[in-house]
Write a protein that holds these residues in place. Structure first.
Motif, PDB file in Angstrom:
ATOM      1  N   CYS A 124       0.823  -1.216   0.000  1.00 25.30           N
ATOM      2  CA  CYS A 124       0.000   0.000   0.000  1.00 25.30           C
ATOM      3  C   CYS A 124       0.853   1.262   0.000  1.00 25.30           C
ATOM      4  O   CYS A 124       0.452   2.286  -0.569  1.00 25.30           O
ATOM      5  CB  CYS A 124      -0.942  -0.003   1.202  1.00 25.30           C
ATOM      6  N   GLY A 128       0.481   2.734  -3.434  1.00 24.61           N
ATOM      7  CA  GLY A 128      -0.692   3.519  -3.112  1.00 24.61           C
ATOM      8  C   GLY A 128      -0.349   4.908  -2.615  1.00 24.61           C
ATOM      9  O   GLY A 128      -0.503   5.901  -3.321  1.00 24.61           O
ATOM     10  N   VAL A 145      -3.823  -0.416  -6.281  1.00 24.54           N
ATOM     11  CA  VAL A 145      -3.927  -1.510  -5.311  1.00 24.54           C
ATOM     12  C   VAL A 145      -5.393  -1.918  -5.165  1.00 24.54           C
ATOM     13  O   VAL A 145      -6.250  -1.060  -4.910  1.00 24.54           O
ATOM     14  CB  VAL A 145      -3.369  -1.101  -3.929  1.00 24.54           C
ATOM     15  N   THR A 147      -8.679  -3.556  -3.420  1.00 18.22           N
ATOM     16  CA  THR A 147      -9.203  -3.797  -2.070  1.00 18.22           C
ATOM     17  C   THR A 147     -10.675  -4.174  -2.177  1.00 18.22           C
ATOM     18  O   THR A 147     -11.246  -4.206  -3.269  1.00 18.22           O
ATOM     19  CB  THR A 147      -8.997  -2.560  -1.171  1.00 18.22           C
ATOM     20  N   LEU A 166      -6.323   3.231  -4.698  1.00 23.71           N
ATOM     21  CA  LEU A 166      -6.924   1.926  -4.464  1.00 23.71           C
ATOM     22  C   LEU A 166      -8.148   1.753  -5.355  1.00 23.71           C
ATOM     23  O   LEU A 166      -8.877   2.715  -5.630  1.00 23.71           O
ATOM     24  CB  LEU A 166      -7.311   1.743  -2.990  1.00 23.71           C
TER      25      LEU A 166
END
Length: 352
Positions: A124, A128, A145, A147, A166
């Motif tokens: 992350c 990120g 990323v 999620t 994300l």
């Protein structure tokens, strides 16, 4: 229990790193609940205008997510993906990034990332929050990323996640990013980037339950959805190991047959989230608290595994590519563990 206190002469920069990391960690652990609490606060105590705006905002994000998966093209707001504050967070551990092969920006990539750890901190940060290192090593490749999909229908949380790069790991969302054009002349590539690299923590919530210091237990044997997605979209699969990810937190002992593990598994099945009880250090002690331990995380990015694109992936071909991924993850781990683990001779990779 004897408390080990931090010495009084800790340098100011390290004190600052601990403070920033503690605030970030508390923030990440509480983000969903904090978002719900803010909505409730505005609805109960806000005036008519504020209540109306909150309702409109909530309806908008739900409709927008159904329409386009809360997609945010490009790298988003760069000031929110590389700034001095995030660099302080990175340097606390510190988190670093190692490149073993080029990722040409003429295609899209699935970064198959292991292990999940408690928070997936290394991945992350590198892909990120603080992406400056990534952009230097992999120019023209946008880092994102994946999620949980449900996070993108929660007010406030949804926008923070999008600003940090994300994206939802739903099939529709991944297909959207992984089928984006790689043509430099495409309007969506005006930012100078022609490739998307989406990191997927393949082991997910199950792998988080197995996270303990020094133990590299990953969930991969029966995880083939990311391989099918790669084949459908023609995306190369890139194995990635974050050495040290499992060392920054411990958690309350939860053997597979324990009552705690059974309760955690039940909640995971219902919500998709593992209710972990992390164990870290404090701001002024090394014995207990929620602040992660100051231990290095090194994300090693492997070489891409090419696939032949097919709208309907053949089962045998999926198994063949999956076997290549497993072998590549094992090779990457064995090749680099001597350099990035404290006790390489006793450190084994367990693949469940």
């Amino acid at each position: 229990m004897k408390i080990e206190w931090a010495p009084a002469d800790v340098p100011l920069d390290r004190r600052l790193q601990t403070l920033v990391t503690g605030i970030f960690t508390l923030f990440f652990f509480s983000l969903p609940l904090t978002s719900f609490a803010l909505v409730a606060l505005f609805l109960f105590y806000g005036g008519l205008v504020i209540r109306t705006l909150v309702v409109i905002y909530t309806v908008y994000i739900v409709v927008d997510h159904k329409r386009n998966y809360s997609a945010l093209d490009g790298n988003g707001f760069m000031w929110n993906r590389t700034n001095p504050l995030y660099n302080v967070y990175r340097n606390y551990f510190p988190v670093s990034l190692v490149k073993t092969a080029d990722l040409p920006p003429n295609k899209n990539y699935i970064i198959a990332s292991f292990p999940h750890g408690i928070l997936g901190t290394g991945i992350c940060i590198n892909m990120g929050l603080e992406i400056s290192h990534w952009l230097k090593l992999f120019p023209q490749v946008r880092p994102k990323v994946g999620t949980l999909d449900q996070h993108f229908v929660i007010p406030f949380l949804r926008d923070l996640l999008r600003w940090w790069g994300l994206v939802s790991v739903s099939k529709a969302s991944l297909n959207y990013y992984l089928t984006k054009s790689n043509d430099p002349k495409d309007p969506t590539n005006r930012d100078g980037f022609t490739s998307n690299a989406v990191a997927i923590l393949v082991g997910g919530a199950q792998e988080a339950l197995d996270s303990h210091p020094g133990q590299y237990i990953i969930t991969l044997k029966n995880r083939k959805g990311f391989v099918k997605m790669a084949i459908r979209t023609g995306s190369a699969i890139v194995p990635s190991i974050s050495f040290g990810e499992v060392d920054i937190f411990d958690q309350v002992d939860n053997p597979p047959d324990s009552l705690l593990r059974r309760l955690q598994t039940l909640v995971k099945k219902i919500t998709g989230i593992s209710p972990l009880i992390p164990v870290g250090r404090g701001f002024f002690n090394y014995t207990f608290g929620f602040v992660p331990y100051r231990r290095p995380i090194v994300q090693v990015v492997g070489a891409p595994i090419e696939v032949v694109q097919s709208a309907q992936p053949d089962t045998d071909y999926v198994d063949k590519i999956h076997a290549k991924v497993v072998a590549a993850v094992e090779q990457l781990f064995e090749q680099h563990k001597k350099k990035y683990t404290a006790n390489a001779a006793k450190t084994k990779l367990v693949i469940n």
